[in-house]
Design a protein around this motif. Structure first.
Motif, PDB file in Angstrom:
ATOM      1  N   LEU A  85       0.996  -1.059   0.207  1.00 46.66           N
ATOM      2  CA  LEU A  85      -0.324   0.061   0.009  1.00 46.66           C
ATOM      3  C   LEU A  85       0.728   1.271   0.278  1.00 46.66           C
ATOM      4  O   LEU A  85       0.288   2.319  -0.553  1.00 46.66           O
ATOM      5  N   GLY A  86       1.951   1.157   1.086  1.00 52.63           N
ATOM      6  CA  GLY A  86       3.291   2.079   0.964  1.00 52.63           C
ATOM      7  C   GLY A  86       3.568   2.624  -0.682  1.00 52.63           C
ATOM      8  O   GLY A  86       3.989   3.813  -1.170  1.00 52.63           O
ATOM      9  N   GLU A  87       3.894   1.558  -1.302  1.00 58.40           N
ATOM     10  CA  GLU A  87       5.370   1.141  -2.068  1.00 58.40           C
ATOM     11  C   GLU A  87       4.200   1.772  -3.354  1.00 58.40           C
ATOM     12  O   GLU A  87       4.839   2.767  -3.781  1.00 58.40           O
ATOM     13  N   GLU A  88       2.981   1.203  -3.725  1.00 57.76           N
ATOM     14  CA  GLU A  88       2.435   1.098  -5.140  1.00 57.76           C
ATOM     15  C   GLU A  88       1.662   3.163  -4.505  1.00 57.76           C
ATOM     16  O   GLU A  88       1.127   3.272  -5.377  1.00 57.76           O
ATOM     17  N   LEU A  89       1.153   2.928  -3.421  1.00 60.11           N
ATOM     18  CA  LEU A  89      -0.180   3.968  -3.656  1.00 60.11           C
ATOM     19  C   LEU A  89       0.004   5.209  -2.741  1.00 60.11           C
ATOM     20  O   LEU A  89      -0.466   6.175  -2.079  1.00 60.11           O
ATOM     21  N   ASP A  90       1.394   5.164  -2.329  1.00 64.59           N
ATOM     22  CA  ASP A  90       2.198   6.287  -1.431  1.00 64.59           C
ATOM     23  C   ASP A  90       0.605   6.374   0.432  1.00 64.59           C
ATOM     24  O   ASP A  90       1.054   7.313   0.614  1.00 64.59           O
ATOM     25  N   TYR A 126      -7.632  -7.808   2.509  1.00 57.53           N
ATOM     26  CA  TYR A 126      -7.471  -6.619   4.009  1.00 57.53           C
ATOM     27  C   TYR A 126      -8.396  -5.410   2.979  1.00 57.53           C
ATOM     28  O   TYR A 126      -8.035  -4.997   1.331  1.00 57.53           O
ATOM     29  N   VAL A 127      -9.210  -4.589   3.847  1.00 57.28           N
ATOM     30  CA  VAL A 127      -9.471  -3.292   3.783  1.00 57.28           C
ATOM     31  C   VAL A 127      -9.209  -2.361   4.381  1.00 57.28           C
ATOM     32  O   VAL A 127      -9.215  -2.607   5.092  1.00 57.28           O
ATOM     33  N   TYR A 128      -9.481  -0.865   3.729  1.00 57.21           N
ATOM     34  CA  TYR A 128      -8.338   0.474   3.874  1.00 57.21           C
ATOM     35  C   TYR A 128      -9.518   1.172   3.826  1.00 57.21           C
ATOM     36  O   TYR A 128      -9.862   1.215   2.459  1.00 57.21           O
ATOM     37  N   GLU A 129     -10.214   1.730   4.910  1.00 59.79           N
ATOM     38  CA  GLU A 129     -11.773   2.759   4.347  1.00 59.79           C
ATOM     39  C   GLU A 129     -11.311   3.773   5.137  1.00 59.79           C
ATOM     40  O   GLU A 129     -12.560   4.722   5.050  1.00 59.79           O
ATOM     41  N   LYS A 130     -10.541   4.781   5.470  1.00 62.03           N
ATOM     42  CA  LYS A 130      -9.657   5.774   5.152  1.00 62.03           C
ATOM     43  C   LYS A 130     -10.233   6.512   4.478  1.00 62.03           C
ATOM     44  O   LYS A 130      -9.581   6.275   3.309  1.00 62.03           O
ATOM     45  N   PRO A 131     -10.272   8.011   4.366  1.00 63.06           N
ATOM     46  CA  PRO A 131     -10.116   8.775   3.216  1.00 63.06           C
ATOM     47  C   PRO A 131      -8.967   8.726   2.469  1.00 63.06           C
ATOM     48  O   PRO A 131      -7.950   9.260   2.964  1.00 63.06           O
ATOM     49  N   VAL A 132      -9.104   8.870   1.036  1.00 68.37           N
ATOM     50  CA  VAL A 132      -8.049   8.388   0.384  1.00 68.37           C
ATOM     51  C   VAL A 132      -8.735  10.141  -0.921  1.00 68.37           C
ATOM     52  O   VAL A 132      -9.950   9.788  -1.675  1.00 68.37           O
ATOM     53  N   ASP A 133      -7.640  10.904  -1.059  1.00 66.71           N
ATOM     54  CA  ASP A 133      -8.015  11.590  -2.477  1.00 66.71           C
ATOM     55  C   ASP A 133      -6.959  11.532  -3.300  1.00 66.71           C
ATOM     56  O   ASP A 133      -5.642  11.521  -3.005  1.00 66.71           O
ATOM     57  N   ILE A 134      -6.822  10.789  -4.156  1.00 64.82           N
ATOM     58  CA  ILE A 134      -6.598  10.746  -5.510  1.00 64.82           C
ATOM     59  C   ILE A 134      -5.826  11.408  -5.968  1.00 64.82           C
ATOM     60  O   ILE A 134      -4.471  10.943  -6.729  1.00 64.82           O
ATOM     61  N   THR A 135      -6.240  12.541  -5.909  1.00 66.73           N
ATOM     62  CA  THR A 135      -4.754  13.755  -6.935  1.00 66.73           C
ATOM     63  C   THR A 135      -3.900  13.626  -5.877  1.00 66.73           C
ATOM     64  O   THR A 135      -2.863  14.765  -6.595  1.00 66.73           O
ATOM     65  N   THR A 136      -4.034  13.263  -5.034  1.00 64.41           N
ATOM     66  CA  THR A 136      -2.737  13.646  -4.101  1.00 64.41           C
ATOM     67  C   THR A 136      -1.540  12.586  -3.864  1.00 64.41           C
ATOM     68  O   THR A 136      -0.737  12.735  -3.325  1.00 64.41           O
ATOM     69  N   LEU A 137      -2.162  11.527  -4.821  1.00 66.62           N
ATOM     70  CA  LEU A 137      -1.354  10.133  -4.696  1.00 66.62           C
ATOM     71  C   LEU A 137      -0.061  10.048  -5.292  1.00 66.62           C
ATOM     72  O   LEU A 137      -0.011  10.740  -6.644  1.00 66.62           O
ATOM     73  N   HIS A 138       1.193   9.419  -5.035  1.00 70.58           N
ATOM     74  CA  HIS A 138       2.516   9.825  -5.736  1.00 70.58           C
ATOM     75  C   HIS A 138       1.854   7.531  -5.730  1.00 70.58           C
ATOM     76  O   HIS A 138       2.652   7.500  -5.286  1.00 70.58           O
ATOM     77  N   LEU A 139       1.703   8.150  -7.352  1.00 73.26           N
ATOM     78  CA  LEU A 139       2.037   6.192  -7.583  1.00 73.26           C
ATOM     79  C   LEU A 139       3.165   5.572  -8.114  1.00 73.26           C
ATOM     80  O   LEU A 139       3.945   6.789  -8.491  1.00 73.26           O
ATOM     81  N   GLN A 140       3.348   4.548  -7.847  1.00 75.28           N
ATOM     82  CA  GLN A 140       4.884   3.849  -7.928  1.00 75.28           C
ATOM     83  C   GLN A 140       4.771   3.857  -9.982  1.00 75.28           C
ATOM     84  O   GLN A 140       4.109   2.539 -10.222  1.00 75.28           O
ATOM     85  N   ALA A 141       5.435   3.458 -10.542  1.00 76.94           N
ATOM     86  CA  ALA A 141       5.039   4.311 -11.873  1.00 76.94           C
ATOM     87  C   ALA A 141       5.452   2.756 -12.495  1.00 76.94           C
ATOM     88  O   ALA A 141       5.079   2.245 -13.807  1.00 76.94           O
ATOM     89  N   SER A 142       6.380   2.015 -12.193  1.00 79.03           N
ATOM     90  CA  SER A 142       6.713   0.875 -12.686  1.00 79.03           C
ATOM     91  C   SER A 142       5.680  -0.487 -12.588  1.00 79.03           C
ATOM     92  O   SER A 142       5.264  -1.530 -12.659  1.00 79.03           O
ATOM     93  N   GLU A 143       5.130  -0.251 -11.308  1.00 81.74           N
ATOM     94  CA  GLU A 143       3.623  -0.785 -10.627  1.00 81.74           C
ATOM     95  C   GLU A 143       2.484  -0.675 -11.849  1.00 81.74           C
ATOM     96  O   GLU A 143       2.159  -1.283 -12.490  1.00 81.74           O
ATOM     97  N   LEU A 144       1.698   0.797 -11.441  1.00 85.06           N
ATOM     98  CA  LEU A 144       0.121   1.620 -12.060  1.00 85.06           C
ATOM     99  C   LEU A 144       0.503   2.545 -12.993  1.00 85.06           C
ATOM    100  O   LEU A 144       1.434   3.429 -12.537  1.00 85.06           O
ATOM    101  N   ASP A 145      -0.303   2.331 -14.215  1.00 81.19           N
ATOM    102  CA  ASP A 145      -0.322   3.887 -15.196  1.00 81.19           C
ATOM    103  C   ASP A 145      -1.142   5.025 -13.803  1.00 81.19           C
ATOM    104  O   ASP A 145      -0.687   6.271 -13.653  1.00 81.19           O
ATOM    105  N   SER A 146      -2.096   4.586 -13.352  1.00 76.38           N
ATOM    106  CA  SER A 146      -3.296   5.541 -12.971  1.00 76.38           C
ATOM    107  C   SER A 146      -4.439   4.732 -11.466  1.00 76.38           C
ATOM    108  O   SER A 146      -4.829   4.153 -10.986  1.00 76.38           O
ATOM    109  N   VAL A 147      -5.097   5.426 -11.164  1.00 78.01           N
ATOM    110  CA  VAL A 147      -6.177   4.906  -9.935  1.00 78.01           C
ATOM    111  C   VAL A 147      -7.706   5.578 -10.655  1.00 78.01           C
ATOM    112  O   VAL A 147      -7.553   6.870 -10.929  1.00 78.01           O
ATOM    113  N   GLU A 148      -8.567   4.741 -10.098  1.00 75.69           N
ATOM    114  CA  GLU A 148      -9.806   5.416 -10.636  1.00 75.69           C
ATOM    115  C   GLU A 148     -11.274   4.506  -9.012  1.00 75.69           C
ATOM    116  O   GLU A 148     -10.648   3.420  -9.329  1.00 75.69           O
ATOM    117  N   TRP A 149     -11.727   5.449  -9.216  1.00 76.14           N
ATOM    118  CA  TRP A 149     -13.079   5.013  -7.963  1.00 76.14           C
ATOM    119  C   TRP A 149     -13.771   4.024  -9.098  1.00 76.14           C
ATOM    120  O   TRP A 149     -14.197   5.213 -10.168  1.00 76.14           O
TER     121      TRP A 149
END
Length: 185
Positions: A85-90, A126-149
């Motif tokens: 979770l930390g590496e891929e989505l920060d 696992y489930v992570y239920e805390k609020p997440v603002d996807i515009t502030t995430l630093h994505l791991q480019a080698s693993e993923l291109d983007s995220v969306e709800w």
């Protein structure tokens, strides 16, 4: 080089290890951690999906679980889930922020980039239920291109009808659905 514990049908290490490429070339059972970032919008359950990097060795460019990864030899599922979770989505979660909701078995034979890919794994969910603002995430480019709800029911329908954009393990998505169904009762 990534080394995994070889595990039994319950996901318990056997004491033997295997290198990643061999595990996927021969279909040797190992463990993964799958983390679902969720939220409710106007009462509708949504899941965060990642668009996998085109360079991935499996399912390049597909929409998949929020964050997932192999559990390295000697590591525990929660430890790996927090790291992924930390590496891929920060997202730097505390252990109590990840709710264990079950396991499922992955068993598939595919071909990617012209090579056979045999996957036999026990996935810890696992489930992570805390609020997440996807515009502030630093994505791991080698693993993923983007995220969306995505609405959970739409992602489930797309996966069940084999929409090629969605590469979500159906049993992982169903595990999330069962968890929220029981939580609402």
């Amino acid at each position: 080089m990534e080394i995994f514990d070889i595990v039994d049908t319950l996901g318990q290490p056997t004491g033997q290890t295997v290198e990643r490429t061999e595990a996927h070339a021969k279909g040797i059972r190992h463990r993964t951690a799958h983390i679902w970032v969720t939220r409710r919008v106007n009462g509708v359950l949504q899941v965060l999906l990642q668009k996998r990097s085109l360079d991935k060795d499996s399912f390049p460019g597909g929409l998949d679980t929020s964050s997932a990864g192999h559990i390295q030899a000697g590591d525990e599922p929660l430890e790996s889930a927090l790291r992924e979770l930390g590496e891929e989505l920060d997202i730097h979660a505390a252990p109590e922020d990840l709710l264990p909701i079950g396991t499922f078995v992955v068993s598939l034979q595919e071909e990617f980039h012209g090579k056979p890919f045999l996957d036999e794994e026990i996935a810890f969910v696992y489930v992570y239920e805390k609020p997440v603002d996807i515009t502030t995430l630093h994505l791991q480019a080698s693993e993923l291109d983007s995220v969306e709800w995505h609405d959970y029911t739409e992602a489930l329908h797309a996966t069940l009808t084999n929409d090629p954009k969605y590469v979500i393990p159906i049993d992982g998505l169903r595990t999330v659905g069962r968890y929220y169904s029981m939580k609402e009762e």
